[in-house]
Design a protein around this motif. Structure first.
Motif, PDB file in Angstrom:
ATOM      1  N   ALA A 181       0.865  -1.154  -0.051  1.00 38.86           N
ATOM      2  CA  ALA A 181      -0.005  -0.060   0.061  1.00 38.86           C
ATOM      3  C   ALA A 181       0.782   1.349  -0.149  1.00 38.86           C
ATOM      4  O   ALA A 181       0.566   2.565  -0.511  1.00 38.86           O
ATOM      5  CB  ALA A 181      -0.948  -0.003   1.302  1.00 38.86           C
ATOM      6  N   ALA A 233       1.053   3.725  -7.756  1.00 38.15           N
ATOM      7  CA  ALA A 233       0.236   2.774  -8.554  1.00 38.15           C
ATOM      8  C   ALA A 233       0.918   2.414  -9.866  1.00 38.15           C
ATOM      9  O   ALA A 233       1.542   3.079 -10.502  1.00 38.15           O
ATOM     10  CB  ALA A 233      -1.043   3.557  -8.764  1.00 38.15           C
ATOM     11  N   ARG A 264      -0.657   1.322 -12.543  1.00 33.07           N
ATOM     12  CA  ARG A 264      -1.523   1.734 -13.670  1.00 33.07           C
ATOM     13  C   ARG A 264      -1.062   3.160 -14.135  1.00 33.07           C
ATOM     14  O   ARG A 264      -0.930   3.467 -15.403  1.00 33.07           O
ATOM     15  CB  ARG A 264      -3.019   1.807 -13.464  1.00 33.07           C
ATOM     16  CG  ARG A 264      -3.659   0.432 -13.517  1.00 33.07           C
ATOM     17  CD  ARG A 264      -5.033   0.334 -13.511  1.00 33.07           C
ATOM     18  NE  ARG A 264      -5.246   0.800 -14.953  1.00 33.07           N
ATOM     19  CZ  ARG A 264      -6.789   0.780 -15.167  1.00 33.07           C
ATOM     20  NH1 ARG A 264      -7.789   0.577 -14.314  1.00 33.07           N
ATOM     21  NH2 ARG A 264      -7.117   1.113 -16.322  1.00 33.07           N
ATOM     22  N   TRP A 322       3.405  -2.527  -6.077  1.00 34.40           N
ATOM     23  CA  TRP A 322       2.643  -1.375  -6.389  1.00 34.40           C
ATOM     24  C   TRP A 322       1.348  -1.383  -5.703  1.00 34.40           C
ATOM     25  O   TRP A 322       0.985  -2.278  -5.067  1.00 34.40           O
ATOM     26  CB  TRP A 322       2.384  -1.440  -7.964  1.00 34.40           C
ATOM     27  CG  TRP A 322       3.727  -1.647  -8.719  1.00 34.40           C
ATOM     28  CD1 TRP A 322       4.321  -2.692  -9.089  1.00 34.40           C
ATOM     29  CD2 TRP A 322       4.552  -0.685  -9.292  1.00 34.40           C
ATOM     30  NE1 TRP A 322       5.344  -2.648  -9.962  1.00 34.40           N
ATOM     31  CE2 TRP A 322       5.319  -1.099  -9.998  1.00 34.40           C
ATOM     32  CE3 TRP A 322       4.342   0.751  -9.113  1.00 34.40           C
ATOM     33  CZ2 TRP A 322       6.397  -0.451 -10.677  1.00 34.40           C
ATOM     34  CZ3 TRP A 322       5.221   1.696  -9.857  1.00 34.40           C
ATOM     35  CH2 TRP A 322       6.421   0.833 -10.551  1.00 34.40           C
ATOM     36  N   SER A 323       0.915  -0.204  -5.474  1.00 31.35           N
ATOM     37  CA  SER A 323      -0.015  -0.169  -4.304  1.00 31.35           C
ATOM     38  C   SER A 323      -1.487  -0.716  -4.977  1.00 31.35           C
ATOM     39  O   SER A 323      -2.506  -0.987  -4.160  1.00 31.35           O
ATOM     40  CB  SER A 323      -0.399   1.318  -4.022  1.00 31.35           C
ATOM     41  OG  SER A 323      -0.643   2.071  -4.990  1.00 31.35           O
ATOM     42  N   ASP A 324      -1.519  -0.704  -6.537  1.00 33.68           N
ATOM     43  CA  ASP A 324      -2.832  -0.978  -6.794  1.00 33.68           C
ATOM     44  C   ASP A 324      -3.027  -2.459  -7.353  1.00 33.68           C
ATOM     45  O   ASP A 324      -4.038  -2.749  -7.894  1.00 33.68           O
ATOM     46  CB  ASP A 324      -3.256  -0.027  -8.070  1.00 33.68           C
ATOM     47  CG  ASP A 324      -2.276  -0.141  -9.061  1.00 33.68           C
ATOM     48  OD1 ASP A 324      -1.115  -0.566  -8.894  1.00 33.68           O
ATOM     49  OD2 ASP A 324      -2.356   0.536  -9.975  1.00 33.68           O
ATOM     50  N   VAL A 326      -5.920  -4.611  -5.847  1.00 30.89           N
ATOM     51  CA  VAL A 326      -7.287  -3.970  -5.839  1.00 30.89           C
ATOM     52  C   VAL A 326      -7.787  -3.775  -7.152  1.00 30.89           C
ATOM     53  O   VAL A 326      -9.060  -3.323  -7.122  1.00 30.89           O
ATOM     54  CB  VAL A 326      -7.385  -2.730  -4.819  1.00 30.89           C
ATOM     55  CG1 VAL A 326      -7.017  -3.373  -3.295  1.00 30.89           C
ATOM     56  CG2 VAL A 326      -6.436  -1.757  -5.133  1.00 30.89           C
ATOM     57  N   ASP A 327      -7.000  -3.602  -8.153  1.00 32.59           N
ATOM     58  CA  ASP A 327      -7.393  -3.301  -9.485  1.00 32.59           C
ATOM     59  C   ASP A 327      -6.964  -4.120 -10.381  1.00 32.59           C
ATOM     60  O   ASP A 327      -6.055  -4.654 -10.587  1.00 32.59           O
ATOM     61  CB  ASP A 327      -6.516  -1.812  -9.654  1.00 32.59           C
ATOM     62  CG  ASP A 327      -6.933  -1.293 -11.200  1.00 32.59           C
ATOM     63  OD1 ASP A 327      -7.516  -2.170 -11.957  1.00 32.59           O
ATOM     64  OD2 ASP A 327      -6.823  -0.228 -11.347  1.00 32.59           O
ATOM     65  N   ALA A 352      -4.480  -3.703 -13.069  1.00 26.94           N
ATOM     66  CA  ALA A 352      -3.039  -3.247 -12.500  1.00 26.94           C
ATOM     67  C   ALA A 352      -2.442  -4.809 -12.192  1.00 26.94           C
ATOM     68  O   ALA A 352      -1.380  -5.147 -12.174  1.00 26.94           O
ATOM     69  CB  ALA A 352      -3.029  -2.612 -11.073  1.00 26.94           C
TER      70      ALA A 352
END
Length: 547
Positions: A262, A266, A268, A290-292, A295-296, A299
């Motif tokens: 986190a 990111a 993306r 990578w932070s995403d 959750v993505d 990504a």
């Protein structure tokens, strides 16, 4: 259940003499209970007794993957490695058993085959494979979350003229692979740990890969001179940090990558140059940090592609490198850490057999035949995983109220329980790290110690006049499972392409359902302790029926 033998009575019976069983015995015995531990093996150790395959190692730092309940144990034991290997952990558990004089209350070579709740007597009748019977009002199932190995289920296994080995029951005296043509079947955590070590010994190693895995470089190493002594002097500080850590481990662990992601940029929105720089500087970690990514979904796909580029920088053969790239999203399985895994495939004596290009069809007298061709072998080492969390208890004939069979319940409804501590309809049967607990998403030791202490306090409350039986209410159980699942809805943890032991998809016929509380160990402990104390309602053990 047989009634021919006379049953011996105890205050509590613990099933299993691994990490959980040893602490359960110690804690309950300290409360004045007459306790008996029934253990199928000939010694203590649980999973660390059986899983002695080459390269077996813990993925959590030794000072945190150890008992915290005793200052004496902490000060008297010296760890040699940052991430301890199987021999060191087994030695540690033998030290604990001897130091606390636990063996006198453990019956080894005693496999439990059946347990039935007597509603009139409010007690459990426990039967062993040898026909012995034991009775106790309380049973603690310290049977482990990774202790029920899966059968490879490959036709022709009994026709093989060579040697068949299993990672989860590897010969105690070891096995010399020198000059042998060896197959390792399976590339989960066990396979990833074993393959580099086996490659150094074997004349030729064939790695049969069913599903490529994400692996991260392990920080495993011996402690520097004086390093552990410095840590031992700071145990109070280390334990305090553990108690507030999301996964119960504040230092080096397999979960570090998931917890730390986190704080990174990111993926993306990162430029191509930034992505490549991350891989150049950090290797495969740079592809995933990578932070995403978790959750993505887009990504996540970018991360997988970047991971493939990172692997291709290590593995020289392009075809092999491409076969080693996973097809599922990162994070949907427990992270694997390795010691030289990808580098192993640059060895001249190692061949990757990607079963996605043609599955195993049968085992023959001379080796393994796949849809791609046949391989002549001297040794086959199976690393094919476990029926996790529920498998060990499901293999025992456990019958609760009305003769209900626990295995049938979990087969039909999925791996349900309340708090991971009890299953509705099975009074006074406590499960350590059952489904719905933090178990696989935490430092097992930290989560286990809390379970044992919660159970011991509950037993003390009942024996002090609180009641004779305690059992989870079906409504509370259903609400808890809904809450457990709410944390992972829409996440990579329940992605349809992820066949993980976390969700039972690795076991044919098992109901697919995510099994682990991911809200964090501190919050889980708070909830359990609040339920026991009564919280705002003032009703102790809410969600349970005490009678």
């Amino acid at each position: 259940m047989s009634g021919s033998a006379e049953a011996r009575r105890y205050d509590a019976i613990v099933v299993g003499a691994g990490l959980s069983g040893l602490y359960s015995l110690h804690r309950l015995r300290e409360q004045g209970l007459r306790v008996l531990v029934l253990e199928a093996a000939d010694n203590v150790g649980g999973t660390w007794l059986f899983n002695r395959y080459p390269g077996a190692r813990c993925d959590i730092e030794s000072v945190e993957y150890s008992y915290s309940f005793s200052a004496e144990l902490q000060q008297e034991w010296s760890w040699a490695e940052l991430l301890p290997g199987q021999p060191e952990i087994e030695a540690y558990l033998n030290f604990v058993a001897d130091r606390l004089d636990l063996r006198r209350d453990i019956r080894f070579d005693t496999r439990v085959v059946a347990m039935a709740f007597d509603e009139e007597d409010a007690s459990w009748l426990v039967e062993t494979a040898g026909g012995e019977l034991f009775v106790a009002p309380f049973v603690v199932a310290a049977t482990g979350i990774l202790s029920a190995p899966l059968d490879p289920g490959i036709p022709g296994l009994d026709t093989f003229d060579g040697t068949v080995l299993f990672s989860n029951r590897f010969p105690r005296e070891g096995f010399d692979l020198t000059g042998k043509r060896v197959a390792v079947v399976g590339t989960g955590s066990t396979g990833v740990q074993a393959i580099p070590v086996v490659a150094e010994q074997a004349e030729h190693l064939y790695v049969f890969q069913r599903s490529a895995a994400y692996t991260l470089p392990s920080p495993a190493r011996p402690y520097e001179p004086g390093e552990f002594e410095g840590l031992r002097s700071r145990y109070d500080e280390i334990r305090a940090a553990q108690r507030v850590a999301h996964v119960g481990a504040a230092r080096t662990s397999a979960f570090s990558v998931l917890v730390d992601m986190a704080g990174f940029p990111a993926l993306r929105t990162a430029s191509r140059e930034e992505r490549l720089r991350a891989v150049e500087e950090r290797g495969v970690l740079g592809a995933l940090y990578w932070s995403d990514v978790l959750v993505d979904p887009e990504a996540g796909r970018l991360a997988t592609a970047l991971y493939g580029e990172a692997v291709a920088r290590i593995v020289r053969d392009p075809r092999t490198a491409a076969s080693l790239v996973p097809t599922y999203p990162f994070g949907c399985k427990r992270p694997i850490i390795d010691v030289g895994y990808y580098e192993t495939f640059n060895r001249d004596n190692v061949t990757l057999v990607d079963l996605r290009a043609g599955a195993i069809e049968e085992i023959t007298p001379t080796g393994i035949r796949t849809a791609q061709g046949s391989y002549d072998l001297d040794v086959i080492l199976f690393a094919t995983g476990f029926d996790a969390l529920t498998g060990a208890l499901s293999r025992i004939d456990v019958r609760g109220r009305g003769g209900a069979l626990l295995g049938d319940l979990w087969r039909d409804e999925g791996p349900v329980s309340y708090l991971g501590l009890q299953v509705a309809g099975f009074p006074n049967l406590f499960t350590i790290q059952g489904p719905g607990s933090p178990s696989a998403a935490s430092n097992f030791l930290a989560a286990m110690e809390h379970h044992v202490e919660w159970i011991a306090n509950c037993v003390a409350y009942l024996r002090d006049g609180g009641g004779s039986t305690i059992e989870a209410l079906p409504s509370a159980q259903a609400e808890w499972i809904d809450e457990v699942l709410s944390f992972v809805t829409g996440s990579v943890l329940v992605h349809p392409d992820c066949n993980s032991w976390w969700n039972g998809a690795n076991v044919p016929g098992k109901k697919r359902m995510y099994t682990t509380y991911v809200g964090g160990l501190p919050e889980y402990r708070r909830r359990c302790d609040e339920i026991a104390a009564g919280g705002d309602t003032g009703v102790r053990y809410s969600g349970f029926k005490i009678s």
